[in-house]
Each structure stands twice: as structure tokens, then as C-alpha cells.
Design an enzyme around this catalytic site. Structure first.
Site, PDB file in Angstrom:
ATOM      1  N   SER A 240      73.224  22.325 104.314  1.00 26.74           N
ATOM      2  CA  SER A 240      72.329  21.932 103.082  1.00 26.74           C
ATOM      3  C   SER A 240      71.053  21.486 103.618  1.00 26.74           C
ATOM      4  CB  SER A 240      73.185  20.812 102.433  1.00 26.74           C
ATOM      5  OG  SER A 240      72.143  20.174 101.432  1.00 26.74           O
TER       6      SER A 240
ATOM      7  N   ARG B 191      76.404  16.418  89.154  1.00 22.63           N
ATOM      8  CA  ARG B 191      76.570  17.052  90.491  1.00 22.63           C
ATOM      9  C   ARG B 191      76.982  15.812  91.563  1.00 22.63           C
ATOM     10  NH1 ARG B 191      71.307  20.644  90.900  1.00 22.63           N
ATOM     11  NH2 ARG B 191      72.105  20.801  92.526  1.00 22.63           N
TER      12      ARG B 191
ATOM     13  N   LYS C 128      58.847  26.056  94.547  1.00 21.47           N
ATOM     14  CA  LYS C 128      59.639  24.688  94.049  1.00 21.47           C
ATOM     15  C   LYS C 128      60.027  23.766  95.350  1.00 21.47           C
ATOM     16  CE  LYS C 128      63.349  24.844  91.195  1.00 21.47           C
ATOM     17  NZ  LYS C 128      64.260  23.653  91.474  1.00 21.47           N
TER      18      LYS C 128
ATOM     19  N   ASP D  58      70.119  30.261  96.453  1.00 25.17           N
ATOM     20  CA  ASP D  58      69.781  30.308  94.913  1.00 25.17           C
ATOM     21  C   ASP D  58      69.780  31.844  94.199  1.00 25.17           C
ATOM     22  OD1 ASP D  58      69.596  27.576  94.941  1.00 25.17           O
ATOM     23  OD2 ASP D  58      67.581  27.686  95.357  1.00 25.17           O
TER      24      ASP D  58
HETATM   25  C1  S3P Z   1      67.056  23.424  98.261  1.00 23.37           C
HETATM   26  C2  S3P Z   1      67.925  23.725  99.076  1.00 23.37           C
HETATM   27  C3  S3P Z   1      69.315  24.469  98.427  1.00 23.37           C
HETATM   28  C4  S3P Z   1      68.811  25.255  97.086  1.00 23.37           C
HETATM   29  C5  S3P Z   1      68.012  24.155  96.208  1.00 23.37           C
HETATM   30  C6  S3P Z   1      66.639  23.570  96.782  1.00 23.37           C
HETATM   31  C7  S3P Z   1      66.072  22.604  98.789  1.00 23.37           C
HETATM   32  O1  S3P Z   1      70.318  23.698  98.295  1.00 23.37           O
HETATM   33  O2  S3P Z   1      70.067  25.584  96.590  1.00 23.37           O
HETATM   34  O3  S3P Z   1      67.801  24.909  94.930  1.00 23.37           O
HETATM   35  O4  S3P Z   1      64.580  22.650  98.448  1.00 23.37           O
HETATM   36  O5  S3P Z   1      66.297  22.134  99.868  1.00 23.37           O
HETATM   37  P1  S3P Z   1      71.127  23.183  99.594  1.00 23.37           P
HETATM   38  O6  S3P Z   1      71.212  21.546  99.958  1.00 23.37           O
HETATM   39  O7  S3P Z   1      72.496  23.500  99.133  1.00 23.37           O
HETATM   40  O8  S3P Z   1      70.661  23.863 100.867  1.00 23.37           O
END
Ligand code: S3P
Length: 441
Positions: free
Chosen positions: A168, A123, A22, A320
Site C-alpha cells: 500500500s 473504509r 492527485k 485505480d
Molecule cells: C494512493 C495509493 C493507492 C491508490 C489511492 C492513492 C496514494 O492506494 O489506490 O487512490 O496516493 O498513495 P494504496 O494504499 O492501496 O496503494
């Protein structure tokens, strides 16, 4: 009201595939849309979240067609060539679509209105809004930095340096996308290394990056206003989807499964090393690197697991997977503790609270201390019989369907629609392996 029941089963067996990753799929749609010329995407995820990104890119003027092999051909507009969408963008349940599109639009001279479903509208976008306003975007959000929000971007941004803490991948990626339309060198420093799909894919599209990695994180430099070169991308299976199958096979005695062509990017597979440390019999075969991403076939055999203490350094690479790791901990011998889970509070639900509540509802001793979750392993199958409210969180829903398979009397869920956001054929895949998940009215 339609409910779904996961009955107890003896074991699962078979060979399956999981949907395309994804995270990588979102990035493939956005970066190919920012390319002048035709790109090709193979193995794109069919998840609803990914469809939201695709629909949004169409609203920016990018066009897509599916060829005879079911691959997606993308006709991009170029970094500066996006048009302003004429309506608001509905991002459904997808935090990743929202954050990446906000980043991309920050350096485009246009105004966007973004909204989403009830869960997405709860969120906080605070951390991202802070970074993007520093880049010159004008953002008005609902109170608590919630959607709906309006963002007006600019193409007069000067290059700057950004420090991201707490880590993040979504914020890092949003800033990298913004940097593509900034003249000069943008620097991004992460306090801890997070998933690097954006960096890998930018390089696939011919964007040079300067990356310095250290034990404490990494520094990325990107020189903007360069053209992206069209390319063909192959997307591996989603490890975060495979995770549910892996844990189910480990926990049900006599199980043996194979999952083909799963992404095993080292920044994603914290769960794999944790499960192996817990005693899980997991073997990787046929490893190869395609479109810059590592992938392999994963073989799993049922195993007796021991409890584990997981330090917060695992959070970015396991982010996740804590819901399904918690289910593994229920069946492990001893007490497991997972540290540093603050980021889980701003996911599709407040996952830390949801997990502790739902496990306690099922008679499992699960407690939260600050940002740590403690789970006491059970010596025998829990009885089950509960009706679980998923909080419309796909990973909570899938975790408790797996949990139901190991109980004496099964588990009922109030909904499974949320699962379509990441793993639309989850129920069919599980039932093909031997699960008994069915609809009850
Ligand atoms: C994601 C990063 C993660 C993850 C999210 C998808 C991404 O979040 O939890 O489901 O595709 O960059 P963070 O921003 O907390 O790293």
C-alpha cells in the site's frame, strides 16, 4: 432527483489536458507544510480530495497564497512546528488525505479528531492503525476501524522497521511522514513496489533516503529530524484521470486524441502496458522529467482490442485503473481475467463487487471468483438504457459514463458529484472531445 445521461457517440477527437496528479498534489501540500520557508507548487490538482488536504494543513498552521501565475505559495511550519488543530478535520471522501495525515500526526505531540463523508466512514483503517500504534500513537476508532477516529501522537518514538504486506503506497507514505519526526533511522520494507511519489518528493525537499530495490519489493531507510529545504514543484497531469480518455479513444472507432503533460511514473502506468498488449495504439512523445517525475504527451488512436489475463503483480501499478480497464475488457475480443483484486474492496466503494454488479446489470457477463474478476467481451455494442448507481465512487461514475458512449442507447447515472473528488472538469473535458454527457431532471 438530478440524473446524468451519457449518450452514444461515434468518436472523440482533440487535444486536452487533465488536472494535476492527485497523489502528488497531496504529498506536495503536506511536505511543503513541513518545510521551514516558502515553497512553490505549480499545477496543483483542483480536486476536492486535494482541497481537503490543503484545509487540514491550514488547520495545522500552514498558510497558502495563490500568486499571479495561479501557482500556490506555501509557508510551512517545519517538521516539529505544527500546531494542534482546534476543531475536528473533515476529510470528505479522501482516503489518501486521511492516511497521510494520520501518519504525519503520529509523531507530533497532539490530539486530532478525524471524520469524513459516508463513504470514507465505511473504509477500514485497520492496517494503518496497526502500524501507527506500533509507533506509539494512541488511536480510538469506531468499530471495524472506521472513522470518526481520534489519534494522539508522540514525539518520543524510537526508530523501528516496518514490513508492509499487502502493499500500500498510502501506508508506506504515512510511515515515511511519521519517520520525519523520529530521531534515527526508520526502515520500511514493501513486499511489492508501489507508487514512489513520496520518495521522489522527499528527495526534492533535500531529505536523503537509502533505497534498495529488488524484484520482490524495496527497502527504504530514512533518518528523521532533518530539516526539509524549501523547493519549487511542478505537478504533471494525472495519469489516473487520463486513463478514462485513453480508453474512450481506443474504443470508439475513428477516434484520435492527444493528452498533454501527463505523469508517466513507471509505478503508475500498468494500464498503459496492458492496453498496448491488448492492441491499443498509444504513442508517448516529448518525454521529460520535471521535479523528479516523468511526464509525456500521450497520443491515442482507436484500436481493435483483444482480451487479456492480468496477473496480481500488476495490482500496485494499476490499482485505480481496474474500473476503466474493465470497460476496455467489455469491448475486447475474448474473455479477460484480472487477478489479485482484494485491495479494491476497500476503495471509495467495494470496487470489485460494484464493478461486477453494474456490468451484470448492463447485460455483460462479469463474475468474481475469490479476488479475480472475469469479463466476457461483447461482439457488438451493448444496448444500454440502464440507470447506474455509482455508490458515490468517482471512478465507477467516470467508467460508466465512458461505457454509455459505446452503447446503443446510452447510460444514466444517479449522480456525478463524486467525480469532483478527483477530476472536477471531467464532463467539460469529455464533451469538448465529442462526448454528449448531460444533466436530466
Ligand atoms: C494512493 C495509493 C493507492 C491508490 C489511492 C492513492 C496514494 O492506494 O489506490 O487512490 O496516493 O498513495 P494504496 O494504499 O492501496 O496503494
Amino acid at each position: 432527483m438530478v440524473q446524468w445521461f451519457s449518450a452514444p457517440v461515434e468518436k472523440i477527437k482533440g487535444t486536452v489536458n487533465v488536472p494535476g496528479d492527485k497523489s502528488i498534489s497531496h504529498r506536495a501540500l503536506i511536505l511543503s507544510g513541513l518545510t521551514l520557508g516558502n515553497s512553490l507548487i505549480k499545477g496543483l490538482s483542483t480536486a476536492e480530495d486535494v482541497i481537503k488536504t490543503k484545509n487540514s494543513m491550514e488547520a495545522f498552521g500552514v498558510s497558502f497564497t495563490t500568486n499571479l501565475n495561479n501557482d500556490l505559495e506555501v509557508f510551512g511550519c517545519g517538521v516539529g512546528g505544527l500546531r494542534e488543530p482546534c476543531d475536528f478535520l473533515d476529510l470528505g471522501n479522501s482516503g489518501t488525505s486521511t492516511r497521510l495525515i494520520m501518519g504525519m500526526s503520529t509523531t507530533q505531540p497532539m490530539t486530532l479528531h478525524l471524520s469524513g463523508d459516508q463513504s470514507l466512514r465505511k473504509r477500514s483503517m485497520q492496517a494503518l492503525i496497526h502500524h501507527l500504534t506500533n509507533l506509539g500513537a494512541q488511536i480510538t476508532a469506531k468499530s471495524n476501524y472506521f472513522l470518526p477516529l481520534t489519534i494522539t501522537g508522540t514525539n518520543f518514538t524510537l526508530p523501528s522497521t516496518h514490513f508492509i504486506h499487502p502493499p500500500s503506497a498510502q501506508i508506506k507514505s504515512a510511515l515515511l511522514l511519521a519517520a520525519l519526526n523520529i530521531e534515527g533511522e526508520t526502515t520500511i520494507i514493501e513486499s511489492q513496489r508501489t507508487r514512489d511519489h513520496t520518495e521522489i518528493m522527499l528527495q526534492n525537499f533535500g531529505v536523503p533516503l537509502h533505497i534498495e530495490t529488488s524484484e520482490t519489493g524495496q527497502k527504504i531507510k530514512l533518518n528523521g529530524r532533518c530539516d526539509l529545504q524549501k523547493c519549487t514543484l511542478s505537478i504533471p497531469g494525472d495519469f489516473s484521470s487520463a486513463a478514462f480518455l485513453i480508453v474512450a479513444a481506443l474504443l470508439l472507432p475513428g477516434s484520435e486524441i492527444t493528452i498533454e503533460k501527463v505523469g508517466i511514473n513507471p509505478t503508475r502506468i500498468g494500464l498503459l502496458s496492458l492496453l498496448k498488449k491488448m492492441g491499443g495504439k498509444i504513442i508517448l512523445e516529448h518525454s521529460q522529467t520535471i521535479s523528479g517525475e516523468d511526464q509525456a504527451t500521450i497520443h491515442v488512436k482507436s484500436s481493435k482490442l483483444k482480451a487479456i489475463t492480468v496477473p496480481d503483480s500488476y495490482v500496485p501499478i494499476t490499482i485505480d485503473e481496474y474500473p476503466i480497464l474493465s470497460i476496455a475488457a467489455v469491448y475486447a475480443e475474448g474473455t479477460s481475467i484480472f487477478h489479485g483484486l482484494h485491495a479494491l474492496r476497500n476503495k471509495e466503494s467495494d470496487r470489485l463487487t460494484t464493478l461486477a454488479h453494474r456490468l451484470s446489470q448492463c447485460g455483460i457477463k462479469a463474475t468474481i471468483t475469490h479476488d479475480s474478476l472475469t469479463i466476457h467481451g461483447q461482439s457488438k455494442r451493448p444496448y444500454g438504457g440502464e440507470i447506474i448507481d455509482t455508490s458515490f465512487d468517482h471512478r465507477i461514475a467516470m467508467s460508466f459514463l465512458i461505457f454509455g458512449m459505446m452503447t446503443e442507447s446510452g447510460i444514466t447515472l444517479n449522480e456525478i458529484d463524486s467525480i469532483k473528488t478527483s477530476f472536477p472538469n471531467f464532463i467539460d473535458t469529455m464533451n469538448e472531445l465529442g462526448a454528449e454527457i448531460s444533466c436530466i431532471t
